[in-house]
Design an enzyme around this catalytic site. Structure first.
Site, PDB file in Angstrom:
ATOM      1  N   PHE A  24      34.777  30.725  47.446  1.00 57.83           N
ATOM      2  CA  PHE A  24      35.209  32.026  46.925  1.00 57.83           C
ATOM      3  C   PHE A  24      36.472  32.479  47.645  1.00 57.83           C
ATOM      4  O   PHE A  24      36.537  32.445  48.884  1.00 57.83           O
ATOM      5  CB  PHE A  24      34.102  33.069  47.119  1.00 57.83           C
ATOM      6  CG  PHE A  24      32.921  32.849  46.208  1.00 57.83           C
ATOM      7  CD1 PHE A  24      32.765  33.601  45.055  1.00 57.83           C
ATOM      8  CD2 PHE A  24      31.987  31.870  46.498  1.00 57.83           C
ATOM      9  CE1 PHE A  24      31.690  33.378  44.198  1.00 57.83           C
ATOM     10  CE2 PHE A  24      30.909  31.632  45.652  1.00 57.83           C
ATOM     11  CZ  PHE A  24      30.760  32.386  44.498  1.00 57.83           C
ATOM     12  N   CYS A  30      42.594  46.352  43.947  1.00 59.59           N
ATOM     13  CA  CYS A  30      42.104  46.468  42.577  1.00 59.59           C
ATOM     14  C   CYS A  30      42.890  47.566  41.881  1.00 59.59           C
ATOM     15  O   CYS A  30      43.307  48.538  42.517  1.00 59.59           O
ATOM     16  CB  CYS A  30      40.605  46.789  42.564  1.00 59.59           C
ATOM     17  SG  CYS A  30      39.906  46.679  40.891  1.00 59.59           S
ATOM     18  N   CYS A  34      36.092  51.977  40.319  1.00 58.64           N
ATOM     19  CA  CYS A  34      34.787  52.269  39.716  1.00 58.64           C
ATOM     20  C   CYS A  34      33.882  52.954  40.739  1.00 58.64           C
ATOM     21  O   CYS A  34      33.852  52.551  41.902  1.00 58.64           O
ATOM     22  CB  CYS A  34      34.133  50.966  39.252  1.00 58.64           C
ATOM     23  SG  CYS A  34      35.208  49.987  38.193  1.00 58.64           S
ATOM     24  N   CYS A  37      31.406  50.664  42.634  1.00 61.89           N
ATOM     25  CA  CYS A  37      31.934  49.471  43.300  1.00 61.89           C
ATOM     26  C   CYS A  37      31.391  49.367  44.728  1.00 61.89           C
ATOM     27  O   CYS A  37      31.482  50.310  45.502  1.00 61.89           O
ATOM     28  CB  CYS A  37      33.456  49.511  43.340  1.00 61.89           C
ATOM     29  SG  CYS A  37      34.158  47.996  44.031  1.00 61.89           S
ATOM     30  N   ASP A  38      30.820  48.198  45.047  1.00 60.53           N
ATOM     31  CA  ASP A  38      30.292  47.993  46.397  1.00 60.53           C
ATOM     32  C   ASP A  38      31.009  46.834  47.101  1.00 60.53           C
ATOM     33  O   ASP A  38      30.499  46.263  48.058  1.00 60.53           O
ATOM     34  CB  ASP A  38      28.783  47.727  46.355  1.00 60.53           C
ATOM     35  CG  ASP A  38      28.437  46.470  45.563  1.00 60.53           C
ATOM     36  OD1 ASP A  38      29.348  45.864  44.969  1.00 60.53           O
ATOM     37  OD2 ASP A  38      27.246  46.095  45.553  1.00 60.53           O
ATOM     38  N   THR A  39      32.199  46.476  46.602  1.00 63.92           N
ATOM     39  CA  THR A  39      32.921  45.338  47.158  1.00 63.92           C
ATOM     40  C   THR A  39      33.994  45.815  48.124  1.00 63.92           C
ATOM     41  O   THR A  39      34.773  46.721  47.801  1.00 63.92           O
ATOM     42  CB  THR A  39      33.604  44.542  46.024  1.00 63.92           C
ATOM     43  OG1 THR A  39      32.625  44.187  45.060  1.00 63.92           O
ATOM     44  CG2 THR A  39      34.263  43.281  46.568  1.00 63.92           C
ATOM     45  N   GLU A  96      37.221  35.772  38.087  1.00 65.98           N
ATOM     46  CA  GLU A  96      36.371  36.912  37.766  1.00 65.98           C
ATOM     47  C   GLU A  96      37.253  38.140  37.688  1.00 65.98           C
ATOM     48  O   GLU A  96      37.821  38.573  38.694  1.00 65.98           O
ATOM     49  CB  GLU A  96      35.273  37.066  38.824  1.00 65.98           C
ATOM     50  CG  GLU A  96      34.408  35.815  38.899  1.00 65.98           C
ATOM     51  CD  GLU A  96      33.066  36.017  39.568  1.00 65.98           C
ATOM     52  OE1 GLU A  96      32.920  37.019  40.292  1.00 65.98           O
ATOM     53  OE2 GLU A  96      32.185  35.186  39.349  1.00 65.98           O
ATOM     54  N   HIS A 185      22.287  35.545  44.737  1.00 61.01           N
ATOM     55  CA  HIS A 185      22.717  35.315  46.118  1.00 61.01           C
ATOM     56  C   HIS A 185      22.211  36.420  47.042  1.00 61.01           C
ATOM     57  O   HIS A 185      21.964  36.182  48.227  1.00 61.01           O
ATOM     58  CB  HIS A 185      24.243  35.200  46.200  1.00 61.01           C
ATOM     59  CG  HIS A 185      24.972  36.331  45.555  1.00 61.01           C
ATOM     60  ND1 HIS A 185      24.961  36.547  44.195  1.00 61.01           N
ATOM     61  CD2 HIS A 185      25.727  37.326  46.082  1.00 61.01           C
ATOM     62  CE1 HIS A 185      25.694  37.616  43.916  1.00 61.01           C
ATOM     63  NE2 HIS A 185      26.151  38.110  45.036  1.00 61.01           N
TER      64      HIS A 185
HETATM   65  S1  SF4 Z   1      33.868  47.188  40.385  1.00 62.61           S
HETATM   66 FE1  SF4 Z   1      35.285  47.350  42.134  1.00 62.61          FE
HETATM   67  S2  SF4 Z   1      36.398  45.401  42.146  1.00 62.61           S
HETATM   68 FE2  SF4 Z   1      35.425  45.575  40.113  1.00 62.61          FE
HETATM   69  S3  SF4 Z   1      36.976  46.556  38.805  1.00 62.61           S
HETATM   70 FE3  SF4 Z   1      35.736  48.220  39.647  1.00 62.61          FE
HETATM   71  S4  SF4 Z   1      36.815  48.908  41.510  1.00 62.61           S
HETATM   72 FE4  SF4 Z   1      37.637  46.881  40.939  1.00 62.61          FE
END
Ligand code: SF4
Length: 191
Positions: A24, A30, A34, A37-39, A96, A185
């Site tokens: 990965f 980004c 959102c 969003c948890d990233t 992705e 995962h």
């Molecule tokens: S979930 Fe997070 S990484 Fe995915 S598009 Fe929305 S803000 Fe961007």
């Protein structure tokens, strides 16, 4: 220079390639924000295209599958060059994307589009895989974009039980087209 968050070797935990070993490459940044969003897609380091390919080899050896994720990997201008360099290195590139930034992609690149808002219809048409995030509701407003896709993945946000129940019931009610996608995962504690 690419802005990167992390490069690691694991398995693809979700979607049609679930269970497949993959390296990965999380690109930083980004173009959306959102609320679920948890990233962590903040920039942790910079690397040129060649150095990134080298880091992929160091992480995963000859592993054929490389997943470019984010953030939004197509938000960086050098991502198409990275895709080409990885393909030249013998990798099968998976991307992705939230589908908002139109980009011409080679035919052998696997594109997973997970729409959040204002998807470019050309990216929806190009998608090999469509993944809808189920967060208290089925985002049916995106379905028309993927009109020709035989399979739509429903992925419960955060694997939360109420989201799983909503996705499960919808898939059972429309068995010809929808499939449940869990973030496996997270069950086994790998990134
Ligand atoms: S979930 Fe997070 S990484 Fe995915 S598009 Fe929305 S803000 Fe961007």
């Amino acid at each position: 220079m690419l802005q990167l968050s992390e490069i690691f070797y694991s398995i693809q935990g979700e979607g049609l390639w679930t269970g497949t070993p993959a390296v990965f490459v999380r690109l930083a940044g980004c173009n959306l924000a959102c609320d679920f969003c948890d990233t962590d897609y903040s920039t942790k380091f910079f690397a040129g295209v060649d150095e990134t390919v080298e880091r992929v080899r160091k992480a995963g050896g000859d592993c054929p599958m490389v997943v470019l994720t984010g953030g939004e990997p197509l938000a960086q201008a050098e991502t198409p060059q990275l895709i080409d360099a990885l393909r030249r290195d013998g990798r099968r590139v998976h991307l992705e994307s939230n589908g908002t930034i139109f980009t011409e992609l080679p035919d052998d690149v696997w594109l997973c589009v997970s729409p959040k808002e204002r998807v470019d219809p050309r990216m929806a048409a190009r998608a090999n895989e469509a993944k809808l995030i189920v967060d208290r509701r089925i985002p049916e407003e995106h379905l028309a974009l993927f009109g020709d896709k035989p399979t739509i993945l429903l992925q419960p946000e955060g694997n939360k039980p109420n989201n799983v129940a909503i996705a499960l019931e919808y898939a059972k009610a429309h068995p010809g087209r929808f499939r449940l996608s869990l973030q496996t995962h997270k069950f086994i504690g790998v990134p």
